[in-house]
Design a protein around this motif. Structure first.
Motif, PDB file in Angstrom:
ATOM      1  N   CYS A 191     -29.497 -27.823  13.536  1.00  0.00           N
ATOM      2  CA  CYS A 191     -30.077 -26.797  12.895  1.00  0.00           C
ATOM      3  C   CYS A 191     -30.972 -27.213  11.676  1.00  0.00           C
ATOM      4  O   CYS A 191     -31.620 -26.089  11.235  1.00  0.00           O
ATOM      5  CB  CYS A 191     -28.901 -25.877  12.435  1.00  0.00           C
ATOM      6  SG  CYS A 191     -28.041 -25.203  13.698  1.00  0.00           S
ATOM      7  N   SER A 192     -30.794 -28.384  11.300  1.00  0.00           N
ATOM      8  CA  SER A 192     -31.852 -28.921  10.252  1.00  0.00           C
ATOM      9  C   SER A 192     -32.422 -30.052  10.440  1.00  0.00           C
ATOM     10  O   SER A 192     -31.831 -30.913  11.481  1.00  0.00           O
ATOM     11  CB  SER A 192     -31.124 -28.904   9.039  1.00  0.00           C
ATOM     12  OG  SER A 192     -30.221 -29.802   8.774  1.00  0.00           O
ATOM     13  N   ARG A 193     -33.486 -30.491  10.071  1.00  0.00           N
ATOM     14  CA  ARG A 193     -34.024 -31.751  10.087  1.00  0.00           C
ATOM     15  C   ARG A 193     -33.264 -32.893   9.698  1.00  0.00           C
ATOM     16  O   ARG A 193     -33.120 -33.868  10.238  1.00  0.00           O
ATOM     17  CB  ARG A 193     -35.495 -31.617   9.752  1.00  0.00           C
ATOM     18  CG  ARG A 193     -36.477 -30.918  10.198  1.00  0.00           C
ATOM     19  CD  ARG A 193     -38.009 -31.195   9.531  1.00  0.00           C
ATOM     20  NE  ARG A 193     -38.104 -30.958   8.284  1.00  0.00           N
ATOM     21  CZ  ARG A 193     -38.567 -29.811   7.768  1.00  0.00           C
ATOM     22  NH1 ARG A 193     -38.422 -28.598   8.590  1.00  0.00           N
ATOM     23  NH2 ARG A 193     -38.420 -29.528   6.460  1.00  0.00           N
ATOM     24  N   TRP A 194     -32.571 -32.468   8.476  1.00  0.00           N
ATOM     25  CA  TRP A 194     -31.678 -33.280   8.077  1.00  0.00           C
ATOM     26  C   TRP A 194     -30.431 -33.974   8.823  1.00  0.00           C
ATOM     27  O   TRP A 194     -30.019 -35.075   9.053  1.00  0.00           O
ATOM     28  CB  TRP A 194     -30.888 -32.998   6.564  1.00  0.00           C
ATOM     29  CG  TRP A 194     -29.744 -33.384   6.251  1.00  0.00           C
ATOM     30  CD1 TRP A 194     -29.776 -34.899   5.570  1.00  0.00           C
ATOM     31  CD2 TRP A 194     -28.585 -33.185   6.163  1.00  0.00           C
ATOM     32  NE1 TRP A 194     -28.778 -35.355   5.099  1.00  0.00           N
ATOM     33  CE2 TRP A 194     -27.721 -34.404   5.763  1.00  0.00           C
ATOM     34  CE3 TRP A 194     -27.768 -32.248   7.092  1.00  0.00           C
ATOM     35  CZ2 TRP A 194     -26.183 -34.252   5.766  1.00  0.00           C
ATOM     36  CZ3 TRP A 194     -26.412 -32.283   7.043  1.00  0.00           C
ATOM     37  CH2 TRP A 194     -25.631 -33.234   6.341  1.00  0.00           C
ATOM     38  N   VAL A 210     -32.220 -35.481  20.774  1.00  0.00           N
ATOM     39  CA  VAL A 210     -31.948 -34.905  19.693  1.00  0.00           C
ATOM     40  C   VAL A 210     -33.243 -34.312  18.976  1.00  0.00           C
ATOM     41  O   VAL A 210     -34.153 -35.116  18.827  1.00  0.00           O
ATOM     42  CB  VAL A 210     -31.343 -35.782  18.672  1.00  0.00           C
ATOM     43  CG1 VAL A 210     -31.020 -35.017  17.306  1.00  0.00           C
ATOM     44  CG2 VAL A 210     -30.066 -36.531  19.253  1.00  0.00           C
ATOM     45  N   CYS A 211     -33.180 -32.989  18.751  1.00  0.00           N
ATOM     46  CA  CYS A 211     -34.234 -32.497  18.243  1.00  0.00           C
ATOM     47  C   CYS A 211     -33.729 -31.421  17.265  1.00  0.00           C
ATOM     48  O   CYS A 211     -32.238 -31.212  16.970  1.00  0.00           O
ATOM     49  CB  CYS A 211     -35.043 -31.599  18.970  1.00  0.00           C
ATOM     50  SG  CYS A 211     -34.372 -30.256  19.756  1.00  0.00           S
ATOM     51  N   ALA A 212     -34.615 -30.826  16.339  1.00  0.00           N
ATOM     52  CA  ALA A 212     -34.043 -29.854  15.288  1.00  0.00           C
ATOM     53  C   ALA A 212     -34.790 -28.422  15.426  1.00  0.00           C
ATOM     54  O   ALA A 212     -36.205 -28.155  15.609  1.00  0.00           O
ATOM     55  CB  ALA A 212     -34.417 -30.459  13.907  1.00  0.00           C
ATOM     56  N   ILE A 213     -34.001 -27.590  15.669  1.00  0.00           N
ATOM     57  CA  ILE A 213     -34.358 -25.979  15.603  1.00  0.00           C
ATOM     58  C   ILE A 213     -33.485 -25.123  14.780  1.00  0.00           C
ATOM     59  O   ILE A 213     -32.265 -25.303  14.806  1.00  0.00           O
ATOM     60  CB  ILE A 213     -34.305 -25.599  16.926  1.00  0.00           C
ATOM     61  CG1 ILE A 213     -35.203 -26.466  17.791  1.00  0.00           C
ATOM     62  CG2 ILE A 213     -34.835 -24.057  17.279  1.00  0.00           C
ATOM     63  CD1 ILE A 213     -34.866 -25.760  19.556  1.00  0.00           C
ATOM     64  N   PRO A 214     -34.152 -24.413  13.755  1.00  0.00           N
ATOM     65  CA  PRO A 214     -33.235 -23.668  12.965  1.00  0.00           C
ATOM     66  C   PRO A 214     -32.568 -22.630  13.621  1.00  0.00           C
ATOM     67  O   PRO A 214     -32.896 -22.278  14.813  1.00  0.00           O
ATOM     68  CB  PRO A 214     -34.316 -23.125  12.016  1.00  0.00           C
ATOM     69  CG  PRO A 214     -35.501 -23.184  12.626  1.00  0.00           C
ATOM     70  CD  PRO A 214     -35.632 -24.248  13.590  1.00  0.00           C
ATOM     71  N   LEU A 325     -21.944 -28.760  -1.807  1.00  0.00           N
ATOM     72  CA  LEU A 325     -22.095 -30.112  -2.000  1.00  0.00           C
ATOM     73  C   LEU A 325     -22.287 -30.685  -0.493  1.00  0.00           C
ATOM     74  O   LEU A 325     -22.674 -31.981  -0.477  1.00  0.00           O
ATOM     75  CB  LEU A 325     -20.585 -30.516  -2.433  1.00  0.00           C
ATOM     76  CG  LEU A 325     -20.016 -29.977  -3.551  1.00  0.00           C
ATOM     77  CD1 LEU A 325     -18.691 -30.828  -3.835  1.00  0.00           C
ATOM     78  CD2 LEU A 325     -20.997 -30.282  -4.857  1.00  0.00           C
ATOM     79  N   SER A 326     -22.432 -30.113   0.481  1.00  0.00           N
ATOM     80  CA  SER A 326     -22.714 -30.627   1.951  1.00  0.00           C
ATOM     81  C   SER A 326     -22.878 -29.236   2.620  1.00  0.00           C
ATOM     82  O   SER A 326     -22.345 -28.279   2.577  1.00  0.00           O
ATOM     83  CB  SER A 326     -21.611 -31.295   2.481  1.00  0.00           C
ATOM     84  OG  SER A 326     -21.915 -31.657   3.682  1.00  0.00           O
ATOM     85  N   GLU A 327     -24.216 -29.274   3.278  1.00  0.00           N
ATOM     86  CA  GLU A 327     -24.715 -27.871   3.942  1.00  0.00           C
ATOM     87  C   GLU A 327     -25.649 -28.540   5.106  1.00  0.00           C
ATOM     88  O   GLU A 327     -26.479 -29.622   4.912  1.00  0.00           O
ATOM     89  CB  GLU A 327     -25.370 -26.972   3.084  1.00  0.00           C
ATOM     90  CG  GLU A 327     -24.558 -26.144   2.227  1.00  0.00           C
ATOM     91  CD  GLU A 327     -23.946 -25.058   3.163  1.00  0.00           C
ATOM     92  OE1 GLU A 327     -23.902 -24.983   4.268  1.00  0.00           O
ATOM     93  OE2 GLU A 327     -22.934 -24.406   2.555  1.00  0.00           O
ATOM     94  N   ASN A 328     -25.539 -27.643   6.114  1.00  0.00           N
ATOM     95  CA  ASN A 328     -26.501 -27.898   7.327  1.00  0.00           C
ATOM     96  C   ASN A 328     -27.687 -27.038   6.959  1.00  0.00           C
ATOM     97  O   ASN A 328     -28.725 -27.552   6.403  1.00  0.00           O
ATOM     98  CB  ASN A 328     -26.009 -27.464   8.633  1.00  0.00           C
ATOM     99  CG  ASN A 328     -27.040 -27.916   9.820  1.00  0.00           C
ATOM    100  OD1 ASN A 328     -27.894 -28.452   9.672  1.00  0.00           O
ATOM    101  ND2 ASN A 328     -26.525 -27.620  11.073  1.00  0.00           N
ATOM    102  N   VAL A 348     -29.394 -31.105  -1.200  1.00  0.00           N
ATOM    103  CA  VAL A 348     -28.535 -31.748  -0.225  1.00  0.00           C
ATOM    104  C   VAL A 348     -28.628 -30.817   1.166  1.00  0.00           C
ATOM    105  O   VAL A 348     -29.224 -29.773   1.206  1.00  0.00           O
ATOM    106  CB  VAL A 348     -27.119 -31.693  -0.682  1.00  0.00           C
ATOM    107  CG1 VAL A 348     -26.856 -30.097  -0.703  1.00  0.00           C
ATOM    108  CG2 VAL A 348     -26.121 -32.462   0.238  1.00  0.00           C
ATOM    109  N   GLY A 349     -28.547 -31.841   2.293  1.00  0.00           N
ATOM    110  CA  GLY A 349     -28.425 -31.327   3.722  1.00  0.00           C
ATOM    111  C   GLY A 349     -29.858 -30.717   4.050  1.00  0.00           C
ATOM    112  O   GLY A 349     -31.090 -31.061   3.596  1.00  0.00           O
ATOM    113  N   GLY A 350     -29.594 -29.411   4.682  1.00  0.00           N
ATOM    114  CA  GLY A 350     -30.794 -28.576   4.958  1.00  0.00           C
ATOM    115  C   GLY A 350     -31.284 -27.762   3.758  1.00  0.00           C
ATOM    116  O   GLY A 350     -32.417 -26.876   3.970  1.00  0.00           O
ATOM    117  N   ILE A 351     -30.764 -27.488   2.678  1.00  0.00           N
ATOM    118  CA  ILE A 351     -31.100 -26.598   1.627  1.00  0.00           C
ATOM    119  C   ILE A 351     -32.533 -26.923   1.150  1.00  0.00           C
ATOM    120  O   ILE A 351     -33.329 -25.755   1.081  1.00  0.00           O
ATOM    121  CB  ILE A 351     -30.132 -26.630   0.422  1.00  0.00           C
ATOM    122  CG1 ILE A 351     -28.709 -26.177   0.818  1.00  0.00           C
ATOM    123  CG2 ILE A 351     -30.655 -25.875  -0.786  1.00  0.00           C
ATOM    124  CD1 ILE A 351     -27.531 -26.042  -0.286  1.00  0.00           C
TER     125      ILE A 351
END
Length: 424
Positions: A191-194, A210-214, A325-328, A348-351
């Protein structure tokens, strides 16, 4: 094209919300999509529920018991890990047989076991798997907490008593996943590029797609409304700058409310007038106990799932703060921005993929309460607020609208179908 999306719940949790929204987005784009869940909560005709049997509850309990035993009968980390040793066989269901593509979403806590996933892979149908966290690319954890073992092989798991061993539970589950993945052509979507970058580093997913799509959001529903009217509707003060924090459980340490409390106390000390013109709205379970000592006025609200109420709440506030502290790729930030609310969060993460620093919000240094406080004050009192709000809406409309996301997923489905045909 007929797509079956599989998720443990219909509405509970961010992954469930995202899966339900994707079903709507796909159907609005001409794709026949259905959602299969273990826990159905609405009468939506596009949602099917697993048949209830004597073993339905047993699947969840057996997995928890297995984890409890490996944790030496302590509850610490009982819900931080999943081993997928019990789950339903969905391959005989009519919804499965009719589908052209099987799309796995968040399938833990007794929905699907590794054996269930193996049967799905062996069915010959193309499989797409959306990663809402890192679990598909690790052995048993949803959050790596800085551990990099998954890049080689999971072992010595920090979630297990004593830090695990070279041949602990994580290693055993790792090998089970590896045997399944090696004989599959699963198309993984983060769900995120991260998260996509993290997933590509996993030895489990080596040589897999593996790809990224929000996640998608309906920008016709989540949209700006009159702030004063929404504040009155929510019984919130219209004469204060309102900061919103939201989490299903406000006391969840990972959501970082402690950093927001510290930041607000700093602001009250540096800018005493904020005690009169600003308030913190805390949405979530156990909100009262989460903010026992705060220098700013606090307005606790029990967690709400009603969309109309949620939209009114977003539109009533002036800033949304999520110091996770951790998020997609958090749905809450996307929802707030769609309503024209600038957001503040940690880097952090996808934020930082959602918040463009000082353009539609503020990205604070990780675990830095002082910078979080600086960002909140900047959004509320220093920046061109109307410009921030406008840019927030534009960002969501351009990147996360139903049509934008649906088209990206349709491309992945077509790739999975084409790849499967080439393999036959």
């Amino acid at each position: 094209m007929r797509i079956l999306i599989v998720n443990t719940s219909e509405l509970n949790g961010g992954a469930a919300v995202a899966a339900s929204r994707l079903v709507a987005a796909l159907n609005n784009s001409g794709v026949q999509a259905r959602l299969l869940v273990n826990d159905r909560q609405t009468s939506n005709p596009m949602v099917s529920e697993l048949p209830k049997t004597l073993f339905s509850r047993w699947r969840f309990l057996w997995e928890r018991w297995t984890i409890f035993w490996h944790l030496h009968f302590t509850k610490h980390n009982l819900f931080a890990i999943d081993v997928a040793n019990a789950g339903a066989d969905i391959t005989s269901l009519p919804e499965f047989k009719l589908a052209d593509v099987i799309h796995l979403s968040w399938i833990n806590q007794g929905m699907l076991s590794l054996n269930s996933i193996k049967k799905i892979v062996n069915s010959g149908k193309p499989v797409v798997w959306t990663m809402h966290d890192i679990w598909p690319a690790t052995a048993i954890c949803h959050l790596t907490l800085g551990c990099n073992n998954f890049k080689q092989i999971c072992r010595r798991c920090k979630y297990l008593p004593g830090g695990g061993s070279d041949k602990d539970l994580s290693t055993a589950v790792w090998h089970k996943k590896k045997r399944i993945y090696e004989k599959s052509d699963i198309h993984f979507v983060a769900c995120s590029r991260w998260l996509a970058d993290q997933a590509r580093q996993s030895q489990l997913l080596r040589d897999l797609h593996v790809c990224a799509i929000p996640n998608p959001i309906d920008t016709r529903v989540f949209a700006p409304k009159n702030k004063v009217e929404c504040a009155e509707l929510m019984s919130l003060p219209a004469n204060k700058r309102l900061i919103l924090f939201a989490a299903q459980r406000a006391t969840n340490v990972n959501k970082g409310l402690a950093y927001l409390v510290e930041a607000c106390n700093m602001l009250a000390q540096q800018y005493p007038d904020m005690k009169d013109n600003t308030a913190l709205v805390v949405l979530g379970g156990k909100a009262n106990q989460a903010v026992a000592e705060l220098a700013l006025p606090v307005i606790p609200i029990d967690y709400v799932s009603d969309i109309a109420t949620l939209i009114a709440l977003y539109n009533a506030v002036h800033a949304f703060v999520l110091p996770s502290l951790s998020e997609n790729l958090p749905n809450t930030i996307m929802e707030a921005m769609a309503c024209g609310v600038p957001c503040v969060g940690f880097n952090v993460g996808g934020i930082p993929e959602e918040i463009d620093h000082r353009r539609n919000g503020y990205v604070a240094r990780y675990r830095d309460a002082a910078d979080l406080a600086k960002g909140i004050h900047w959004v509320l009192f220093e920046a061109d607020y109307d410009q921030l709000a406008t840019q927030a809406v534009k960002k969501v409309q351009a990147n996360y609208s139903q049509q934008t996301v649906a088209l990206q997923y349709i491309e992945v489905y077509n790739q999975a179908l084409a790849f499967k045909k080439c393999m036959l």
